[in-house]
Design a protein around this motif. Sequence first.
Motif, PDB file in Angstrom:
ATOM      1  N   ILE A 103       0.203  -1.159   0.393  1.00  0.00           N
ATOM      2  CA  ILE A 103       0.151   0.215  -0.168  1.00  0.00           C
ATOM      3  C   ILE A 103       0.504   0.973  -0.038  1.00  0.00           C
ATOM      4  O   ILE A 103       2.090   0.899   0.773  1.00  0.00           O
ATOM      5  CB  ILE A 103      -0.786  -0.391   0.844  1.00  0.00           C
ATOM      6  CG1 ILE A 103      -1.734  -1.237   1.465  1.00  0.00           C
ATOM      7  CG2 ILE A 103      -1.904   1.334   1.441  1.00  0.00           C
ATOM      8  CD1 ILE A 103      -2.189  -1.330   2.664  1.00  0.00           C
TER       9      ILE A 103
ATOM     10  N   ASP B 138       0.514   5.931  -0.016  1.00  0.00           N
ATOM     11  CA  ASP B 138      -0.518   6.661  -0.173  1.00  0.00           C
ATOM     12  C   ASP B 138       0.226   8.135   0.486  1.00  0.00           C
ATOM     13  O   ASP B 138       0.386   7.735   1.541  1.00  0.00           O
ATOM     14  CB  ASP B 138      -1.715   6.371   0.660  1.00  0.00           C
ATOM     15  CG  ASP B 138      -2.621   7.454   1.225  1.00  0.00           C
ATOM     16  OD1 ASP B 138      -3.160   8.229  -0.040  1.00  0.00           O
ATOM     17  OD2 ASP B 138      -3.719   7.672   1.817  1.00  0.00           O
TER      18      ASP B 138
ATOM     19  N   TYR C  97       3.720   0.557   2.641  1.00  0.00           N
ATOM     20  CA  TYR C  97       2.990  -0.162   3.735  1.00  0.00           C
ATOM     21  C   TYR C  97       3.738  -1.547   3.440  1.00  0.00           C
ATOM     22  O   TYR C  97       3.684  -2.009   1.992  1.00  0.00           O
ATOM     23  CB  TYR C  97       1.840  -0.296   3.682  1.00  0.00           C
ATOM     24  CG  TYR C  97       1.384   0.752   5.154  1.00  0.00           C
ATOM     25  CD1 TYR C  97       0.769   1.096   6.428  1.00  0.00           C
ATOM     26  CD2 TYR C  97       0.090   1.944   4.184  1.00  0.00           C
ATOM     27  CE1 TYR C  97       0.323   1.769   6.781  1.00  0.00           C
ATOM     28  CE2 TYR C  97       0.257   2.911   5.114  1.00  0.00           C
ATOM     29  CZ  TYR C  97      -0.130   2.893   5.904  1.00  0.00           C
ATOM     30  OH  TYR C  97      -0.688   3.538   7.101  1.00  0.00           O
TER      31      TYR C  97
ATOM     32  N   ARG D 204       5.043   0.438   8.373  1.00  0.00           N
ATOM     33  CA  ARG D 204       4.570   2.151   7.928  1.00  0.00           C
ATOM     34  C   ARG D 204       5.582   2.616   7.910  1.00  0.00           C
ATOM     35  O   ARG D 204       6.525   2.545   8.660  1.00  0.00           O
ATOM     36  CB  ARG D 204       3.388   2.856   9.032  1.00  0.00           C
ATOM     37  CG  ARG D 204       2.876   4.276   7.532  1.00  0.00           C
ATOM     38  CD  ARG D 204       2.084   5.045   8.574  1.00  0.00           C
ATOM     39  NE  ARG D 204       1.712   6.328   8.247  1.00  0.00           N
ATOM     40  CZ  ARG D 204       1.421   6.996   8.510  1.00  0.00           C
ATOM     41  NH1 ARG D 204       0.740   7.015   9.051  1.00  0.00           N
ATOM     42  NH2 ARG D 204       1.327   8.430   8.068  1.00  0.00           N
TER      43      ARG D 204
ATOM     44  N   ASP E 116      -7.899   7.196   7.350  1.00  0.00           N
ATOM     45  CA  ASP E 116      -7.235   6.407   6.480  1.00  0.00           C
ATOM     46  C   ASP E 116      -6.193   5.373   6.687  1.00  0.00           C
ATOM     47  O   ASP E 116      -6.316   4.285   6.266  1.00  0.00           O
ATOM     48  CB  ASP E 116      -6.555   7.153   5.550  1.00  0.00           C
ATOM     49  CG  ASP E 116      -7.708   7.509   4.679  1.00  0.00           C
ATOM     50  OD1 ASP E 116      -8.596   7.284   4.731  1.00  0.00           O
ATOM     51  OD2 ASP E 116      -6.990   8.911   3.808  1.00  0.00           O
ATOM     52  N   ARG E 117      -5.765   5.710   8.114  1.00  0.00           N
ATOM     53  CA  ARG E 117      -4.117   4.646   8.208  1.00  0.00           C
ATOM     54  C   ARG E 117      -5.191   3.707   8.908  1.00  0.00           C
ATOM     55  O   ARG E 117      -4.229   2.714   8.891  1.00  0.00           O
ATOM     56  CB  ARG E 117      -3.008   5.704   9.455  1.00  0.00           C
ATOM     57  CG  ARG E 117      -3.920   6.233  10.509  1.00  0.00           C
ATOM     58  CD  ARG E 117      -3.331   6.968  11.326  1.00  0.00           C
ATOM     59  NE  ARG E 117      -3.810   6.972  12.905  1.00  0.00           N
ATOM     60  CZ  ARG E 117      -3.951   6.989  13.888  1.00  0.00           C
ATOM     61  NH1 ARG E 117      -2.714   5.862  14.274  1.00  0.00           N
ATOM     62  NH2 ARG E 117      -4.460   7.559  14.456  1.00  0.00           N
TER      63      ARG E 117
ATOM     64  N   ARG F 103      -7.928   2.167   7.799  1.00  0.00           N
ATOM     65  CA  ARG F 103      -7.901   1.190   6.633  1.00  0.00           C
ATOM     66  C   ARG F 103      -7.309   0.892   5.757  1.00  0.00           C
ATOM     67  O   ARG F 103      -7.196  -0.045   5.617  1.00  0.00           O
ATOM     68  CB  ARG F 103      -8.741   2.475   5.591  1.00  0.00           C
ATOM     69  CG  ARG F 103      -9.306   2.086   4.633  1.00  0.00           C
ATOM     70  CD  ARG F 103     -10.094   2.815   3.740  1.00  0.00           C
ATOM     71  NE  ARG F 103      -9.270   4.269   2.997  1.00  0.00           N
ATOM     72  CZ  ARG F 103      -8.913   4.674   1.999  1.00  0.00           C
ATOM     73  NH1 ARG F 103      -8.369   3.333   1.328  1.00  0.00           N
ATOM     74  NH2 ARG F 103      -7.634   4.833   1.953  1.00  0.00           N
ATOM     75  N   HIS F 104      -5.989   1.404   6.041  1.00  0.00           N
ATOM     76  CA  HIS F 104      -4.692   0.967   5.585  1.00  0.00           C
ATOM     77  C   HIS F 104      -4.076  -0.398   5.745  1.00  0.00           C
ATOM     78  O   HIS F 104      -3.839  -1.319   5.780  1.00  0.00           O
ATOM     79  CB  HIS F 104      -3.440   1.799   5.455  1.00  0.00           C
ATOM     80  CG  HIS F 104      -3.462   2.818   4.111  1.00  0.00           C
ATOM     81  ND1 HIS F 104      -4.498   3.033   2.858  1.00  0.00           N
ATOM     82  CD2 HIS F 104      -3.703   4.392   4.156  1.00  0.00           C
ATOM     83  CE1 HIS F 104      -4.394   3.595   2.893  1.00  0.00           C
ATOM     84  NE2 HIS F 104      -4.152   5.272   3.030  1.00  0.00           N
TER      85      HIS F 104
ATOM     86  N   GLU G 262      -6.561  -3.382   5.568  1.00  0.00           N
ATOM     87  CA  GLU G 262      -6.115  -3.299   4.233  1.00  0.00           C
ATOM     88  C   GLU G 262      -4.896  -4.601   4.046  1.00  0.00           C
ATOM     89  O   GLU G 262      -5.249  -6.060   3.337  1.00  0.00           O
ATOM     90  CB  GLU G 262      -6.227  -2.854   3.385  1.00  0.00           C
ATOM     91  CG  GLU G 262      -6.129  -3.345   1.483  1.00  0.00           C
ATOM     92  CD  GLU G 262      -7.193  -3.386   1.031  1.00  0.00           C
ATOM     93  OE1 GLU G 262      -6.757  -4.935   0.251  1.00  0.00           O
ATOM     94  OE2 GLU G 262      -8.392  -3.721   1.519  1.00  0.00           O
TER      95      GLU G 262
END
Length: 118
Positions: free
Chosen positions: A8, A10, A15, A89, A99-100, A102-103, A106
């Motif tokens: 990931i 962003d 990540y 990360r 959003d972190r 969500r990441h 995921e």
Amino acid sequence: MRILENIISDRGSKYAVSGGPCHSAEEATAFIKELCRTKKFAKATHNSWALLTPEAPLKNDDGEAGAGMVILRMLEREGLPNHLIVVTRWFGGKHLGGDRFRHVQEAVRIYLEDLRTR
């Protein structure tokens, strides 16, 4: 130890996710130490992790507040005891806000899917 890198990206943050069989806090510490023997992971901003053991759930946010709990909840839903999952990360300079989480979710999903297909 299974490592999935660059899964990931962003706003500059990147990540990775890793994991493997683990049965205790001591083994989790040794796992993180082994992971950080790779310079790239040693320089990561956060190595957040969680582990379900028969005695108690274990987690460590490593400065990424709430990330360990996200991983732990996913392990509980999956019913995956004695397996450590680490979400790494590298901060890219811009805050990701919610959003972190969500990441992190995921990243764990990607790891679990990879685990199922092996």
